[in-house]
Design a protein around this motif. Structure first.
Motif, mmCIF file in Angstrom:
data_model
loop_
_atom_site.group_PDB
_atom_site.id
_atom_site.type_symbol
_atom_site.label_atom_id
_atom_site.label_comp_id
_atom_site.label_asym_id
_atom_site.label_seq_id
_atom_site.Cartn_x
_atom_site.Cartn_y
_atom_site.Cartn_z
ATOM 1 N N LEU A 133 -47.040 -18.761 -81.102
ATOM 2 C CA LEU A 133 -46.883 -17.666 -79.849
ATOM 3 C C LEU A 133 -46.181 -18.355 -79.132
ATOM 4 C CD1 LEU A 133 -49.988 -15.708 -79.799
ATOM 5 C CD2 LEU A 133 -48.036 -14.984 -80.786
ATOM 6 N N GLU A 134 -46.205 -19.351 -78.772
ATOM 7 C CA GLU A 134 -45.293 -20.259 -77.395
ATOM 8 C C GLU A 134 -44.200 -20.634 -77.796
ATOM 9 O OE1 GLU A 134 -47.918 -23.608 -76.421
ATOM 10 O OE2 GLU A 134 -49.365 -22.395 -75.470
ATOM 11 N N ALA A 135 -44.086 -20.457 -79.357
ATOM 12 C CA ALA A 135 -42.525 -21.043 -79.640
ATOM 13 C C ALA A 135 -41.516 -19.823 -80.003
ATOM 14 C CB ALA A 135 -42.681 -21.759 -81.262
ATOM 15 N N MET A 136 -42.157 -18.480 -79.851
ATOM 16 C CA MET A 136 -41.055 -17.305 -79.995
ATOM 17 C C MET A 136 -40.962 -16.794 -78.559
ATOM 18 S SD MET A 136 -42.670 -15.589 -83.309
ATOM 19 C CE MET A 136 -44.440 -15.027 -82.635
ATOM 20 N N SER A 137 -39.867 -15.972 -78.775
ATOM 21 C CA SER A 137 -39.406 -15.341 -77.499
ATOM 22 C C SER A 137 -39.916 -13.851 -77.639
ATOM 23 C CB SER A 137 -37.875 -15.087 -77.403
ATOM 24 O OG SER A 137 -37.173 -16.300 -77.458
ATOM 25 N N PRO A 138 -40.113 -13.176 -76.646
ATOM 26 C CA PRO A 138 -40.773 -11.817 -76.644
ATOM 27 C C PRO A 138 -39.971 -11.133 -77.498
ATOM 28 C CG PRO A 138 -40.273 -12.531 -74.154
ATOM 29 C CD PRO A 138 -39.855 -13.542 -75.240
ATOM 30 N N GLY A 139 -41.022 -10.036 -78.414
ATOM 31 C CA GLY A 139 -40.451 -9.270 -79.300
ATOM 32 C C GLY A 139 -40.506 -9.926 -80.860
ATOM 33 N N GLY A 140 -40.925 -11.246 -80.955
ATOM 34 C CA GLY A 140 -41.126 -12.133 -81.967
ATOM 35 C C GLY A 140 -42.223 -11.738 -82.745
ATOM 36 N N ILE A 141 -42.496 -11.869 -84.140
ATOM 37 C CA ILE A 141 -43.570 -11.544 -85.094
ATOM 38 C C ILE A 141 -43.751 -12.887 -85.529
ATOM 39 C CG2 ILE A 141 -44.104 -10.212 -87.202
ATOM 40 C CD1 ILE A 141 -41.885 -8.215 -86.572
ATOM 41 N N MET A 142 -45.177 -12.934 -85.363
ATOM 42 C CA MET A 142 -45.924 -13.883 -86.317
ATOM 43 C C MET A 142 -46.937 -13.700 -87.317
ATOM 44 S SD MET A 142 -48.391 -17.007 -84.606
ATOM 45 C CE MET A 142 -49.668 -15.924 -84.261
ATOM 46 N N THR A 143 -46.608 -14.412 -88.522
ATOM 47 C CA THR A 143 -47.328 -13.699 -89.712
ATOM 48 C C THR A 143 -48.583 -14.781 -90.211
ATOM 49 O OG1 THR A 143 -45.463 -12.525 -90.446
ATOM 50 C CG2 THR A 143 -46.970 -12.985 -92.180
ATOM 51 N N ILE A 144 -49.570 -14.465 -90.284
ATOM 52 C CA ILE A 144 -50.720 -15.014 -90.853
ATOM 53 C C ILE A 144 -50.910 -14.624 -92.351
ATOM 54 C CG2 ILE A 144 -52.944 -15.729 -90.770
ATOM 55 C CD1 ILE A 144 -52.782 -15.093 -87.690
ATOM 56 N N LYS A 145 -50.909 -15.656 -93.257
ATOM 57 C CA LYS A 145 -50.876 -15.282 -94.656
ATOM 58 C C LYS A 145 -51.923 -16.325 -95.239
ATOM 59 C CE LYS A 145 -45.858 -14.549 -95.335
ATOM 60 N NZ LYS A 145 -44.724 -14.851 -96.036
ATOM 61 N N THR A 146 -52.547 -15.635 -96.424
ATOM 62 C CA THR A 146 -53.550 -16.424 -97.209
ATOM 63 C C THR A 146 -53.242 -15.849 -98.640
ATOM 64 O OG1 THR A 146 -55.204 -14.732 -97.033
ATOM 65 C CG2 THR A 146 -55.419 -16.439 -95.332
ATOM 66 N N PHE A 147 -53.196 -17.115 -99.557
ATOM 67 C CA PHE A 147 -52.842 -16.703 -100.833
ATOM 68 C C PHE A 147 -53.444 -18.151 -101.796
ATOM 69 C CE2 PHE A 147 -49.231 -18.676 -98.875
ATOM 70 C CZ PHE A 147 -48.869 -19.718 -99.799
ATOM 71 N N ARG A 148 -53.505 -17.794 -102.958
ATOM 72 C CA ARG A 148 -53.901 -18.963 -104.171
ATOM 73 C C ARG A 148 -52.754 -19.521 -104.737
ATOM 74 N NH1 ARG A 148 -59.393 -18.896 -107.572
ATOM 75 N NH2 ARG A 148 -59.235 -20.844 -108.246
ATOM 76 N N GLU A 149 -52.420 -20.656 -104.591
ATOM 77 C CA GLU A 149 -51.320 -21.318 -105.374
ATOM 78 C C GLU A 149 -52.055 -22.656 -106.226
ATOM 79 O OE1 GLU A 149 -47.253 -21.852 -103.693
ATOM 80 O OE2 GLU A 149 -48.365 -23.796 -103.321
ATOM 81 N N GLY A 150 -51.847 -22.204 -107.409
ATOM 82 C CA GLY A 150 -52.752 -23.313 -108.527
ATOM 83 C C GLY A 150 -53.997 -23.513 -108.158
ATOM 84 N N GLY A 151 -54.513 -24.762 -107.801
ATOM 85 C CA GLY A 151 -55.670 -25.018 -107.603
ATOM 86 C C GLY A 151 -56.058 -25.100 -106.014
ATOM 87 N N GLU A 152 -55.217 -24.338 -105.303
ATOM 88 C CA GLU A 152 -55.400 -24.680 -103.983
ATOM 89 C C GLU A 152 -55.413 -23.157 -103.196
ATOM 90 O OE1 GLU A 152 -52.939 -28.477 -102.810
ATOM 91 O OE2 GLU A 152 -51.931 -26.701 -102.646
ATOM 92 N N VAL A 153 -56.347 -22.934 -101.995
ATOM 93 C CA VAL A 153 -56.149 -21.812 -101.145
ATOM 94 C C VAL A 153 -55.312 -22.039 -100.013
ATOM 95 C CG1 VAL A 153 -57.472 -20.212 -99.646
ATOM 96 C CG2 VAL A 153 -58.142 -20.794 -101.868
ATOM 97 N N VAL A 154 -54.435 -21.407 -99.702
ATOM 98 C CA VAL A 154 -53.175 -21.966 -98.701
ATOM 99 C C VAL A 154 -53.212 -20.833 -97.604
ATOM 100 C CG1 VAL A 154 -50.589 -21.926 -98.124
ATOM 101 C CG2 VAL A 154 -51.659 -22.681 -100.448
#
Length: 557
Positions: free
Chosen positions: A469-490
């Motif tokens: 949030l501190e790295a973005m200018s006003p109006g920016g969008i931050m996305t939080i994702k979770t997914f599985r990739e092989g034998g890992e949860v990311v």
């Protein structure tokens, strides 16, 4: 009647007299006979002129033929049926010419002996067969043996015409040619033996070279390092790919068919353009290139660190360069990670050693400040006491974060679902976003439960989202994702900031390193420490359009 021909007039006078008058009925007949006489005169005149011309032409032709015969260098004979010489033409001052000059009218076999017998036999054969024939014979003259060739052909007047040619020189030339041919054959045989030996040697060399090429090809293609061969174009202006190994295709992402035959400068391989000139200058200066540390860009745009070695070779008859690139990106990452962990370990040991010792006197100071702040006589100094107490609280929070870096810190892991933890704290994250006019988007995939410490994972997510949030200018969008990739949860936290500079990216996670005006430099260090305690790792991908922090948790079945 037309003019009467003389012969016609004599016949009329002879049979009818001088006073004869042609009757009217016979007038046409007498005219026809008279015309025939005149035409006969005309034809006879033409025939006489033709005979005269033919005779002249025959004489001319005969004269020309005789002149031509005299120019022949050969001896010419005319033989009758008995083998007698009826005429001759000398060909030069030879023994044969002299004998022929003495024997006109004599039988040729009487004058020439064995040679004459052969000529007469040929004379008879021509007459019996009615076609030309040829013979060869020799005559001994002193210490020399002379060779002749006789060509006999029938004439229309029962004569046989013989052309006798001295072929002694031709025979000598044939003998010389024969000797030369024998010599050549011997030379050819000798040369053939030499060529056979050379061919056998060449075949052995070809077999050895083929075996060497096969060994080189296997070593080239089976080598885990990136390898490629370059050759220079006209005047060594450009280096062109002529071969690449399988590791080149696997690591760089380029297919063989899109590389071969193209110039290396067509591909943005070197991260720094100056590196290309640096390598070319070293090659032209015949300087050894061994394990030159350079950053290379692959097809996807990712920059990899490679140790470059160059070896001059001959490939396909052309001077070429064998380039080997040892991809040490992962090794350098591990070394960097080990160094970072070592720093964290050092800081953690310091935190474990002095954290509590600092907190105890600070708690006493804070207590006395609060006690004094409550007394009426210090009411006028309340603003100063509140400021000091806030700073003490801030120092205490720094020590709390400092203590969380301790490597040997014990955490209790329980089965949790990462998505539930994110949903539980999302209102707090949204609140931070609303205050700064930024939007939070959740893209939570289907992931399994894991062994987590909920409090630490919350701290990890708060630290990463606060930085985003501190790295973005006003109006920016931050996305939080979770997914599985092989034998890992990311877990991925993506912002739309301006990215992280490469020199800053190398220091991320280092305790007390910060780019913020009022930062402590412990936020990301704490994140790395938490990830380490959860057997996870953090990867960062940054570009001018933003950064993505990936936290990769191992899934144990």
């Amino acid at each position: 009647m037309d003019q009467i021909h003389n012969l016609m007039r004599r016949q009329i006078r002879k049979h009818f007299g001088n006073a004869f008058i042609v009757p009217e009925d016979f007038q046409s007949f007498f005219n026809a006979v008279n015309s025939a006489y005149w035409e006969s005169d005309t034809d006879r005149g033409m025939l006489e002129r033709a005979l005269e011309l033919s005779s002249q032409e025959l004489l001319q032709t005969n004269s020309e033929m005789m002149a031509l015969i005299k120019t022949f260098p050969d001896v010419l004979l005319w033989l009758n049926a008995d083998g007698a010489v009826t005429g001759y033409k000398a060909g030069g001052a030879t023994d044969l010419d002299i004998k022929i000059g003495e024997m006109v009218g004599r039988r040729v076999e009487d004058a020439l002996g064995d040679a004459g017998i052969k000529l007469n036999e040929a004379n008879k054969r021509v007459r019996s067969e009615g076609r030309p024939t040829s013979i060869e014979y020799s005559v001994v003259s002193g210490n020399n043996e002379l060779f002749y060739e006789a060509r006999l052909l029938p004439l229309f007047n029962d004569q046989v015409f013989a052309v006798i040619r001295d072929i002694t020189q031709a025979k000598k030339m044939q003998e010389e040619l024969r000797k030369h041919r024998v010599h050549l054959e011997e030379m050819v045989e000798e040369r053939t033996r030499e060529l056979k030996t050379a061919n056998e040697k060449l075949q052995r060399e070809v077999a050895d070279r083929k075996q060497a090429e096969e060994r080189f090809s296997k070593a080239f293609n089976a080598n885990p390092n990136i390898m490629f061969i370059l050759t220079f174009t006209y005047q060594q202006k450009d280096a062109v790919f002529i071969d690449v190994n399988k590791s080149f295709e696997q690591i760089t992402g380029y297919k063989r068919e899109e590389i071969i035959g193209r110039k290396i400068l067509e591909f943005d391989i070197w991260e720094k353009p100056a590196d290309s000139k640096r390598i070319v200058d070293m090659i032209r200066g015949n300087k050894e290139i061994r394990n030159l540390d350079l950053n290379c860009r692959i097809k996807s745009g990712e920059v990899r660190t490679c140790l470059i070695s160059v070896e001059p070779i001959e490939f396909g008859g052309c001077a070429s360069l064998l380039v080997s690139a040892n991809d040490v990106t992962e090794r350098k990452r591990i070394e960097s990670e080990m160094a970072r962990l070592e720093r964290l370990n050092l800081v953690g040991e310091m935190a474990a050693g002095i954290g509590h010792e600092l907190r105890n006197p600070m708690t006493a100071v804070k207590g006395f400040l609060q006690l004094l702040n409550a007394k009426q006589e210090y009411a006028k100094h309340k603003e100063f006491f509140d400021l000091m107490i806030d700073e003490m609280n801030r120092a205490n929070s720094i020590i709390t974060e400092f203590l969380s870096l301790a490597k040997n810190r014990m955490v209790e892991l329980k089965t949790h679902n990462l998505n539930k933890i994110i949903k539980a704290i999302s209102p707090l994250i949204d609140a931070d976003g609303i205050v700064t006019d930024k939007q939070i988007v959740l893209e939570l995939g289907d992931i399994p439960d894991m062994s987590l410490n909920e409090k630490e994972i919350r701290q990890l997510i708060f630290n990463l989202t606060r930085n985003g949030l501190e790295a973005m200018s006003p109006g920016g969008i931050m996305t939080i994702k979770t997914f599985r990739e092989g034998g890992e949860v990311v877990l991925a936290v993506q912002d739309q900031g301006q990215g992280i500079e490469p020199d800053v990216l190398e220091k991320i996670g280092t305790p007390f390193f910060t780019t913020k005006d009022h930062g402590t430099g412990l936020g990301l260090a704490v994140c790395y420490s938490i990830a380490d305690r959860h057997n996870a790792k953090i990867d960062v991908v940054s570009s001018p359009t933003g950064s993505v922090f990936y936290v990769r948790f191992k899934v144990f079945r």
